[in-house]
Design a protein around this motif. Structure first.
Motif, short mmCIF file in Angstrom:
data_model
loop_
_atom_site.label_atom_id
_atom_site.label_comp_id
_atom_site.label_asym_id
_atom_site.label_seq_id
_atom_site.Cartn_x
_atom_site.Cartn_y
_atom_site.Cartn_z
N ARG A 132 -23.13 4.68 -53.54
CA ARG A 132 -23.31 3.75 -54.78
C ARG A 132 -22.93 4.31 -56.12
N VAL A 133 -22.70 3.11 -56.96
CA VAL A 133 -22.36 3.71 -58.50
C VAL A 133 -23.52 3.88 -59.02
N VAL A 134 -23.26 5.08 -59.92
CA VAL A 134 -24.63 5.44 -60.80
C VAL A 134 -24.08 5.72 -62.03
N ALA A 147 -15.79 -2.42 -63.94
CA ALA A 147 -16.32 -3.30 -63.10
C ALA A 147 -15.25 -3.76 -62.22
N ALA A 148 -14.36 -4.30 -62.61
CA ALA A 148 -13.21 -5.01 -61.62
C ALA A 148 -12.52 -3.77 -61.02
N LEU A 149 -12.39 -2.64 -61.67
CA LEU A 149 -11.48 -1.74 -60.76
C LEU A 149 -12.45 -1.39 -59.63
N LEU A 150 -13.87 -0.69 -59.93
CA LEU A 150 -14.62 -0.47 -59.05
C LEU A 150 -14.93 -1.52 -57.56
N ALA A 151 -14.87 -2.75 -58.32
CA ALA A 151 -14.96 -3.74 -57.14
C ALA A 151 -13.78 -4.00 -56.27
N GLY A 152 -12.74 -3.17 -56.52
CA GLY A 152 -11.61 -3.43 -55.86
C GLY A 152 -10.48 -4.28 -56.43
N ARG A 153 -10.54 -5.05 -57.39
CA ARG A 153 -9.87 -6.00 -58.08
C ARG A 153 -8.39 -5.25 -58.29
N LEU A 176 -20.04 -8.72 -59.07
CA LEU A 176 -19.09 -8.75 -58.27
C LEU A 176 -19.45 -7.97 -56.99
N GLY A 177 -20.75 -7.93 -56.44
CA GLY A 177 -21.28 -7.44 -55.30
C GLY A 177 -21.39 -6.09 -55.21
N VAL A 178 -21.33 -5.42 -56.09
CA VAL A 178 -21.60 -4.01 -56.14
C VAL A 178 -22.58 -3.37 -56.89
N PRO A 179 -23.86 -2.99 -56.15
CA PRO A 179 -24.90 -2.61 -56.60
C PRO A 179 -24.57 -1.22 -57.40
N ALA A 180 -25.44 -1.11 -58.66
CA ALA A 180 -25.39 0.09 -59.42
C ALA A 180 -26.97 0.63 -59.71
N LEU A 181 -27.02 1.94 -59.84
CA LEU A 181 -28.15 2.54 -60.47
C LEU A 181 -28.20 2.98 -61.97
#
Length: 429
Positions: free
Chosen positions: A6-8, A297-303, A26-31
């Motif tokens: 996960r992304v913290v 966010a776009a980078l971490l979502a694989g864009r 973008l479908g990537v949950p974050a804490l």
């Protein structure tokens, strides 16, 4: 997704919340980990809360991701965990530092009590707690000295004047908001504050804070002149919060050093917002922080192709009583004002916009329009066939056209007339 994937995000300010919000879309949950007790809020609106126009709830940010309230005390990069003050540990796959910045407290005699706390009546102005503490203390006729004439100091002075305080602003530099505005624009801000009853002193260095019985009584200037004070507001700038990064062995300059992927010297750790130093620049403003959060966010979502190469946004700096979109002013609900206190005055708004480099180089073209009667000023700097900078004060009808020309970095038309057109046409904004 496991805890190791996960992304913290450490920091629940504007950049951290925006990042969590975009990741969720973008479908990537974050804490999110936030250390303040308050619901995450937009720091930009604190001056309006202080002025009594909005209640604290208006500054609240939309909920985004899972939020844990804790103070992070350390990062274990080998184990990929963060340690919290309550003894707990939180595992991460990717860690993002959105720790923001701390207020700079000047080196003044008498600023701290023997217990190393600020005396009664002396306030920093950075957090919601700072804002609410000031709001409880200010009353009509209170003598307030604001130390610092940047954006924060000007905003604080304006807010205190709206609450009926007798305000003196002491600025060490030769003009107000020298980081964002050119001399002509600064003069208009100076005039605006003076019209509100604020006494402005530039090229004025504060030397001493005088206290009696644990409470502030006066501020002494370098020339020996003393300003009586019931309140002192410290608005001397901010410093990136880099302590966690330093302790974790990350590369740090003035801020946490990041590349175009907003990645630190550890590939599993990124940084955004006020704490991040990108390409040698610390931005310290909301627009770049939001752009960085969107890019990361776009980078971490694989864009593919997601990068941050620097801000291209025209930054709007509003010293005004306008409610944010979707909200009405709720000054009556502002903390610290009882039913017997008068409602705040609502001085005419002053809108500012600044972008790029407003200081021309030899050979640059400069177009300026000033209306002393209406208190408006517009200036753009053109280098070759590119718009490279500008400042607007007052009516911002042209801001849409300028933003498109600046952000798009497109060549301007060859003829000279369109430069004037940029400053006089609203461009559909």
């Amino acid at each position: 997704m496991t805890s190791k994937q996960r992304v913290v995000v450490i920091g629940a300010g504007l950049a951290g919340v925006r990042l969590a919000q975009r990741l969720g879309e973008l479908g990537v949950p974050a804490l999110l980990i936030g250390e303040e007790e308050h619901r995450p809020y937009n720091r930009v609106l604190l001056a309006e809360v202080l002025a009594g126009r909005y209640g604290p709830e208006v500054a609240a940010l939309p909920a985004a991701g899972e939020l844990v309230r804790a103070r992070v005390t350390g990062i274990d990069r080998a184990a990929r965990t963060v340690r919290c003050a309550d003894g707990s540990a939180i595992a991460y796959g990717t860690l993002v530092l959105a720790t923001g910045s701390n207020p700079v407290l000047p080196s003044l005699r008498g600023l701290f009590t023997p217990d190393h706390v600020l005396p009664e009546g002396v306030h920093a102005f950075r957090t919601m707690d700072d804002c609410l503490g000031l709001s409880k203390a200010v009353r009509p006729g209170v003598r307030a000295v604001v130390i610092g004439g940047g954006l924060l100091g000007v905003s604080a002075a304006r807010a205190l004047a709206a609450r009926g305080a007798q305000v003196v602003l002491a600025q060490q530099a030769e003009r107000l908001m020298e980081r964002q505005l050119d001399p002509a624009a600064s003069r208009l801000v100076h005039r605006h504050l003076t019209d509100l009853g604020v006494e402005v002193h530039t090229e004025c260095r504060v030397r001493d804070v005088r206290c009696a019985g644990g409470a502030v009584r006066a501020v002494e200037l370098a020339d020996g002149y003393a300003l009586d004070a019931d309140l002192v507001v410290l608005a001397c700038g901010v410093r990136p919060r880099t302590g966690l990064a330093v302790d974790a062995g990350l590369d740090v300059g003035k801020g946490v050093l990041v590349d175009d992927e907003l990645r630190t010297s550890d590939p599993y750790v990124h940084a955004v917002g006020d704490c991040a130093q990108h390409g040698g620049t610390l931005y310290g403003l909301a627009a770049p922080a939001l752009e960085q959060a969107d890019a990361l966010a776009a980078l971490l979502a694989g864009r593919t192709g997601a990068r941050y190469t620097g801000t291209r946004s025209l930054t709007r700096l509003t010293l005004a009583g306008h409610a944010p979109t979707g909200h009405a002013p709720t000054g009556q609900a502002s903390a610290g004002r009882g039913p017997a206190d008068p409602a705040p005055t609502d001085p005419a708004p002053l809108d500012l916009a600044a972008f790029g480099d407003p200081d021309p180089l030899p050979g640059d073209d400069v177009v300026q329009l000033a209306d002393a009667t209406r208190g408006t000023y517009r200036k753009v700097v053109v280098r070759g066939d590119r718009l490279v900078g500008g400042v607007l004060v007052g009516e911002l009808g042209t801001v849409g056209a300028l933003a498109r020309a600046w952000e798009g970095a497109e060549p301007l038309p060859a003829a000279g007339a369109p430069l004037l057109h940029l400053l006089t046409n609203d461009g559909g904004s």
